[in-house]
Enzyme design. Sequence first.
Site, PDB file in Angstrom:
ATOM      1  N   CYS A 145       0.814  -1.205   0.000  1.00  0.00           N
ATOM      2  CA  CYS A 145       0.000   0.000   0.000  1.00  0.00           C
ATOM      3  C   CYS A 145       0.854   1.264   0.000  1.00  0.00           C
ATOM      4  O   CYS A 145       0.326   2.370  -0.100  1.00  0.00           O
ATOM      5  CB  CYS A 145      -0.963  -0.007   1.182  1.00  0.00           C
ATOM      6  SG  CYS A 145      -2.250  -1.257   0.984  1.00  0.00           S
TER       7      CYS A 145
ATOM      8  N   GLY B  37     -13.087   7.423  -1.699  1.00  0.00           N
ATOM      9  CA  GLY B  37     -11.895   7.685  -0.911  1.00  0.00           C
ATOM     10  C   GLY B  37     -11.948   7.122   0.487  1.00  0.00           C
ATOM     11  O   GLY B  37     -10.947   7.076   1.159  1.00  0.00           O
ATOM     12  N   LEU B  38     -13.087   6.699   0.950  1.00  0.00           N
ATOM     13  CA  LEU B  38     -13.141   6.115   2.290  1.00  0.00           C
ATOM     14  C   LEU B  38     -13.610   4.672   2.186  1.00  0.00           C
ATOM     15  O   LEU B  38     -14.799   4.394   2.142  1.00  0.00           O
ATOM     16  CB  LEU B  38     -14.085   6.924   3.180  1.00  0.00           C
ATOM     17  CG  LEU B  38     -13.868   6.642   4.676  1.00  0.00           C
ATOM     18  CD1 LEU B  38     -12.683   7.441   5.205  1.00  0.00           C
ATOM     19  CD2 LEU B  38     -15.102   6.948   5.494  1.00  0.00           C
ATOM     20  N   ASP B  39     -12.632   3.756   2.162  1.00  0.00           N
ATOM     21  CA  ASP B  39     -12.934   2.332   2.155  1.00  0.00           C
ATOM     22  C   ASP B  39     -13.884   1.971   1.014  1.00  0.00           C
ATOM     23  O   ASP B  39     -13.552   2.165  -0.128  1.00  0.00           O
ATOM     24  CB  ASP B  39     -13.439   1.897   3.532  1.00  0.00           C
ATOM     25  CG  ASP B  39     -12.434   2.310   4.613  1.00  0.00           C
ATOM     26  OD1 ASP B  39     -11.228   2.252   4.326  1.00  0.00           O
ATOM     27  OD2 ASP B  39     -12.833   2.733   5.683  1.00  0.00           O
TER      28      ASP B  39
ATOM     29  N   ASP C 248     -11.592  -3.595   3.339  1.00  0.00           N
ATOM     30  CA  ASP C 248     -12.416  -2.407   3.083  1.00  0.00           C
ATOM     31  C   ASP C 248     -13.903  -2.680   3.323  1.00  0.00           C
ATOM     32  O   ASP C 248     -14.651  -1.775   3.690  1.00  0.00           O
ATOM     33  CB  ASP C 248     -12.219  -1.906   1.647  1.00  0.00           C
ATOM     34  CG  ASP C 248     -10.896  -1.171   1.472  1.00  0.00           C
ATOM     35  OD1 ASP C 248     -10.440  -0.536   2.432  1.00  0.00           O
ATOM     36  OD2 ASP C 248     -10.339  -1.234   0.365  1.00  0.00           O
TER      37      ASP C 248
END
Lengths: 409, 409
Positions: free
Chosen positions: B56, B86-88, B129
């Site tokens: 990552c 952008g968030l998970d 995620d």
Amino acid sequence: MSRKGGDHEQQPVRRMESPRSSHGQAIARILKTFRPEDFDLEEGFLLQTFTQMKGCGCKVPRPILLNLLKTFGATPSVANGGVGIGLDSCVVPLRHPGLKLVQTTDFFYPLVDDPYIMGRITAANVLSDLYAMGVSECDNMLMLLGVCKDFSDKQRDIVVREFIKGFKDTAAQAGTEVRGGQTVKCPWLLLGGVATSVVTDEEMLRVDRAVPGDVLILTKPLGGQVSVNSYEWLKTNDVRMREHHLDPKKVLRAAQQAMEQMCRLNKNAAIFARKYDAHACTDITGFGILGHADNLARAQKEKVRFVIDSLPIIEYMEEVARAMNGGNGFNLFGGTSAETSGGLLVVLPEDTAEEFRAELEKKESFPTFNIGRVIAAIEGEENGACMNHRIEVVPVPSSIHSSAIPINE
Amino acid sequence: MSRKGGDHEQQPVRRMESPRSSHGQAIARILKTFRPEDFDLEEGFLLQTFTQMKGCGCKVPRPILLNLLKTFGATPSVANGGVGIGLDSCVVPLRHPGLKLVQTTDFFYPLVDDPYIMGRITAANVLSDLYAMGVSECDNMLMLLGVCKDFSDKQRDIVVREFIKGFKDTAAQAGTEVRGGQTVKCPWLLLGGVATSVVTDEEMLRVDRAVPGDVLILTKPLGGQVSVNSYEWLKTNDVRMREHHLDPKKVLRAAQQAMEQMCRLNKNAAIFARKYDAHACTDITGFGILGHADNLARAQKEKVRFVIDSLPIIEYMEEVARAMNGGNGFNLFGGTSAETSGGLLVVLPEDTAEEFRAELEKKESFPTFNIGRVIAAIEGEENGACMNHRIEVVPVPSSIHSSAIPINE
């Protein structure tokens, strides 16, 4: 190989002006031709040079891939309520009764010069795997992006912005949205996406029902790989232009024709394939017409062979392919030349095939092609596809240069 | 920075023997250490050298990414029935009433030497995620693979086979299957996947409900990037081993500890986060603990700040980071050192946090960490996360070297 007249020869189709259509905007941008200077990029900036492979031509060759996938303990199969690897989308029965998850992913490298058009092609290409299953509504898209590590900050910002715009515009044209993705650095500019739909059985095709007597309809001509490669030679002043005595104007025209059809969604084709209850369907990408026809034939329940009798080819690409590699550049005439965002191959009974073609051509104002037929496999013969040894090559002239732009959607 | 004793100090946890568990098999393989010769690969073959970036850590830096994503006209946000980039995972309301599509994709480059373990890490990382949204059941996975163009045919076949095995084993451990994907050639070995779930509202967390007084629980220690890099120096006999006076045995041990936790699913953490109705949750990957805490804080409805008071770090990685770059290698102590398949950061009221920790630790036999707290943002202050300027560093010893293997699942 022979060439003869017949029902495959196409007349340029007249289209109505409809200036606001999304595809029309794409065509206008293609015909304008991309100038890097107009986007604050240096003269000579060429997107395709940020990879050594192009579009769906970057796929791991089919025999190697099939071998590697043995680790999964699965062979390519049509996924009607089951598991499918290697044939377009996978289909997963959900915990929620009556619903199936259909999804697909694809990624590759730039093959045209305009990052905006490249974004459109990338989105159209990934959506095409849903359309190949007769699924015409996409619920969500993800974007995959490997940003070339050799880009300057400025190049990166401009290319990524234009690419995202194109990807997003095509998603919107398809009636869906891009709601996530992943971005990493990569030596080559890597472009891709994921398309997902949750459907009832009625919203998808069963694509394993081909029977002898059916015909094979192709919704876009072939020759994409020849066209994007010769276009790159033109842009880079490559020696092959002179070596093969290629006509720059014809190369450009063919590249624009190819770009248009790579941007064109297979959505209407999917809608009509379902309306006319097509017996089988797939889309043509990296393995070429023969590779994908073969995959599809192998997935059929009946013992059948798909015979390809003719190859409709983007105008002038036959000449280019004949000038190369002993007269068969990219193995175009062998049927394995790669397409990116190619057409659907739709298998239908002969009579409904003509209705399907008429309705799709009327809707889209682009020609479709009857390229072959389904025959019974001989006792002991495996399902598969083959080329007629007297295959007919049919040049397909551009529709976007000869008549009003843009088309209906 | 200070270091003091307290509730963060961990005792090695005793675990029951349970030789058939999938994670136990992964641990056994990690502890055996990977020898290329055992897999018919040449001595010295090192997977990590087929990229110049690791795991990552290859992500486009967060500020640049946020700027690029402006093209989408969206800012990172938590997606409760809406759109989240952008968030998970992204969350998409479906046409079918009461159901939402939750999906995510991730891809990166090899960061450990064993392709099988790399497959497990890749699958665990993409699934994470979903788990970060409290979604504990995955309906389908796709595999993304860029096969390094510099591999020999033999290297390709062996590496791809082992990678797929690991990816598949972790998918099975998670209770899901791999049903599709895409494989291309690439200059670097590129590894990734897509995870998708269709859920009811009850099957996911609302992750935007943090309030002042909540505490921040982290389910795996930090230091992954330091560990995989120092491990590569060890394997390549890099000058930095001597320059920084690193202890080879401790580097190896830390790398194995890191590999174990990168393979470990965040599934149980997700199940308990939902059981204890966590107020917010995310997973820690490329942007480091501070980057992801900051993302999560910005997504909260209340005006809050997340304060990180302590950094639990894989044993010996503090020493390595202190030996480098002016005492702060990889900005480990600044909170932005990348993790791959890191833990969940779970935000809970103080009392339920201890129950959550106790139940998860009992189930998994690995320690969890109370690393900070939620405070009210001052008038006019934006939501965000910050590090306590007197941050406490807590070394976390390996559990897999000191007691019975493997763990429960």
